[in-house]
Motif scaffolding. Structure first.
Motif, PDB file in Angstrom:
ATOM      1  N   ARG A   1      20.791   7.133   2.746  1.00 46.47           N
ATOM      2  CA  ARG A   1      20.881   7.682   3.955  1.00 46.47           C
ATOM      3  C   ARG A   1      19.986   6.948   4.824  1.00 46.47           C
ATOM      4  N   MET A   2      19.959   7.432   6.164  1.00 36.75           N
ATOM      5  CA  MET A   2      19.656   6.614   7.265  1.00 36.75           C
ATOM      6  C   MET A   2      18.112   6.237   7.139  1.00 36.75           C
ATOM      7  N   ASP A   3      17.878   5.177   7.431  1.00 38.22           N
ATOM      8  CA  ASP A   3      16.233   4.601   7.497  1.00 38.22           C
ATOM      9  C   ASP A   3      15.673   4.726   6.519  1.00 38.22           C
TER      10      ASP A   3
ATOM     11  N   ILE B   1      18.209   2.585  -9.113  1.00 39.96           N
ATOM     12  CA  ILE B   1      17.765   2.399  -7.753  1.00 39.96           C
ATOM     13  C   ILE B   1      17.477   3.744  -7.099  1.00 39.96           C
ATOM     14  N   GLU B   2      16.338   3.803  -6.438  1.00 43.89           N
ATOM     15  CA  GLU B   2      15.715   5.004  -6.031  1.00 43.89           C
ATOM     16  C   GLU B   2      15.679   4.862  -4.429  1.00 43.89           C
ATOM     17  N   VAL B   3      16.226   5.954  -3.648  1.00 44.61           N
ATOM     18  CA  VAL B   3      16.370   5.728  -2.152  1.00 44.61           C
ATOM     19  C   VAL B   3      15.304   6.767  -1.850  1.00 44.61           C
ATOM     20  N   LYS B   4      14.117   5.803  -0.919  1.00 44.98           N
ATOM     21  CA  LYS B   4      13.124   6.525  -0.549  1.00 44.98           C
ATOM     22  C   LYS B   4      12.618   6.322   0.877  1.00 44.98           C
ATOM     23  N   GLU B   5      11.909   7.460   1.446  1.00 50.77           N
ATOM     24  CA  GLU B   5      11.537   7.137   2.732  1.00 50.77           C
ATOM     25  C   GLU B   5      10.243   6.419   2.566  1.00 50.77           C
ATOM     26  N   ALA B   6      10.013   5.643   3.551  1.00 52.16           N
ATOM     27  CA  ALA B   6       9.009   4.467   3.575  1.00 52.16           C
ATOM     28  C   ALA B   6       7.615   5.199   3.076  1.00 52.16           C
ATOM     29  N   ARG B   7       7.416   6.652   3.908  1.00 53.74           N
ATOM     30  CA  ARG B   7       6.163   7.224   3.722  1.00 53.74           C
ATOM     31  C   ARG B   7       5.828   7.608   2.201  1.00 53.74           C
ATOM     32  N   ARG B   8       6.841   7.692   1.556  1.00 57.83           N
ATOM     33  CA  ARG B   8       6.900   8.128  -0.033  1.00 57.83           C
ATOM     34  C   ARG B   8       6.843   7.194  -0.901  1.00 57.83           C
TER      35      ARG B   8
ATOM     36  N   ALA C   1       0.739  -1.167  -0.009  1.00 59.80           N
ATOM     37  CA  ALA C   1      -0.203  -0.115   0.153  1.00 59.80           C
ATOM     38  C   ALA C   1       0.777   1.144  -0.046  1.00 59.80           C
ATOM     39  N   GLY C   2       0.180   2.516  -0.358  1.00 62.46           N
ATOM     40  CA  GLY C   2       1.162   3.691  -0.366  1.00 62.46           C
ATOM     41  C   GLY C   2       1.272   3.939   1.178  1.00 62.46           C
ATOM     42  N   GLY C   3       2.974   4.218   1.438  1.00 59.92           N
ATOM     43  CA  GLY C   3       3.407   4.387   2.623  1.00 59.92           C
ATOM     44  C   GLY C   3       3.611   3.192   3.579  1.00 59.92           C
ATOM     45  N   VAL C   4       3.342   2.079   2.755  1.00 61.61           N
ATOM     46  CA  VAL C   4       3.705   0.863   3.688  1.00 61.61           C
ATOM     47  C   VAL C   4       4.565  -0.249   2.849  1.00 61.61           C
ATOM     48  N   VAL C   5       5.674  -0.633   3.431  1.00 55.15           N
ATOM     49  CA  VAL C   5       6.578  -1.358   2.707  1.00 55.15           C
ATOM     50  C   VAL C   5       6.477  -2.910   3.201  1.00 55.15           C
TER      51      VAL C   5
END
Length: 364
Positions: free
Chosen positions: A63-65, A75-82, A31-35
């Motif tokens: 970057r962290m977390d 490869i894209e580095v993303k925050e889980a919420r995004r 889901a969106g914002g869920v990994v």
């Protein structure tokens, strides 16, 4: 003294454990914002993914977390919420190639460390540490990155409380040693207070004497700026001409003012939504090659968690991101390191003295 960016040594992917590693696995975000369960959480070290056929690709801006999202060979580095529903999120929690993920921690290992004794005294910075070499390195880094990098400053209000440190910071900005400034409402408010009233929280910024009704000064400047509608317009209408924020406006240096629960006012430019503020700060974290954080523990840790320890340059080379944290005690430095920013170099001193020393050595 000549200066050059340290050479990066990539992993040896011919080593048996890496040559025989499986490709990295992914699972779709439910889901969106869920990994997915077992997602791989990133560090700020260089991280490689095996995409099959012996192709190891370095993740940009790790970057962290955050999490890694695969889009073909990108490869894209993303925050889980995004993360969006269905995106291919890398899974696996080993770091030495067992699951096609390799975290490389010694790509910039200093040559001088070779041959060092296993036991030694004074291996970490404390108040007893002489910081002459750290200063000398910083002068060189800043001269280099003024032309070839992106220098981000993270400032607490203490820098604006002193006439000389405020003038030093103004000089550094006007001379091109600042490409972005990250702060809170307080830094900008008290800097503008100093420009208007020559006080910081009601104290004269040189003598530190309390001024009659001076405790109103920061509230008055907040009110005046809000009446004008913006900092830029207030500078014009109030005839303000010196200080940190005036220098940023003069040089068109971007600044992000992140809000907090404690804020008075706040200034019109303060970003009250913490996630919008985080995104605005991340714009500069993704470009930074040198970060200098002065006397602001929470802001330093927050920005530190956004900043990789390395940067992939346009020519494909990899260089370190320098991170300096300046404070009176080891606590802030240790706190930052304990949150993952192990590359941070601490300089333990009064921040006003630091700013003046820096400007005296960099001014033309």
């Amino acid at each position: 003294m000549s200066f050059s960016i340290p050479t990066y040594t990539p992993p040896d992917f011919s080593r048996p454990e890496l040559a025989g590693a499986p490709p990295a696995a992914t699972e779709p975000a439910p889901a969106g914002g869920v990994v997915p369960h077992n997602f791989h959480g990133t560090s700020n070290h260089p991280e490689y993914l095996h995409l099959g056929g012996g192709r190891w690709v370095l993740a940009p801006e790790s970057r962290m977390d955050a999490v890694l999202v695969l889009k073909g060979d990108t490869i894209e580095v993303k925050e889980a919420r995004r993360v969006k529903q269905g995106e291919a999120v890398v899974v696996g929690r080993t770091e030495n190639g067992e699951e096609g993920i390799y975290v490389h921690v010694d790509g910039f290992a200093a040559a001088e460390a070779a041959g060092a004794d296993k036991f030694a005294f004074r291996t970490r910075g404390t108040r007893e540490t002489p910081f002459s070499r750290s200063y000398d390195e910083l002068y060189q880094v800043l001269r280099h990155d003024r032309e070839h990098g992106y220098i981000a400053w993270v400032l607490g209000p203490a820098v604006a409380f002193d006439k000389d440190s405020r003038a030093a910071m103004q000089g550094l900005i006007e001379s091109g040693y600042c490409h972005a400034l990250l702060a809170g409402n307080a830094l900008a408010t008290h800097d503008l207070e100093a420009a208007r009233f020559r006080t910081g929280l009601g104290q004269d910024i040189y003598s530190q004497n309390l001024k009659p009704l001076g405790h109103y000064n920061h509230l008055d400047i907040l009110n005046e700026v809000r009446r004008c509608g913006s900092i830029r317009q207030a500078i014009v209408e109030l005839g303000l001409s010196d200080g940190i924020i005036c220098a940023c406006e003069k040089r068109r240096v971007p600044y992000v003012l992140a809000g907090s629960i404690r804020d008075d006012g706040p200034l019109p430019e303060v970003v009250a939504d913490v996630y919008r503020a985080q995104d605005a700060m991340r714009v500069h974290a993704r470009r930074a090659t040198t970060v200098i954080a002065l006397a602001t523990q929470l802001h330093s840790i927050a920005f530190g968690n956004m900043v990789p320890s390395y940067r992939i340059m346009p020519d494909g080379s990899v260089r370190p991101v320098y991170f300096y944290i300046v404070d009176m005690t080891e606590f802030s430095v240790d706190k930052l390191a304990n949150r993952g920013s192990m590359q941070a170099v601490g300089i333990l001193t009064n921040v006003q003295d630091f700013a003046v020393n820096l400007w005296n050595n960099l001014r033309a």
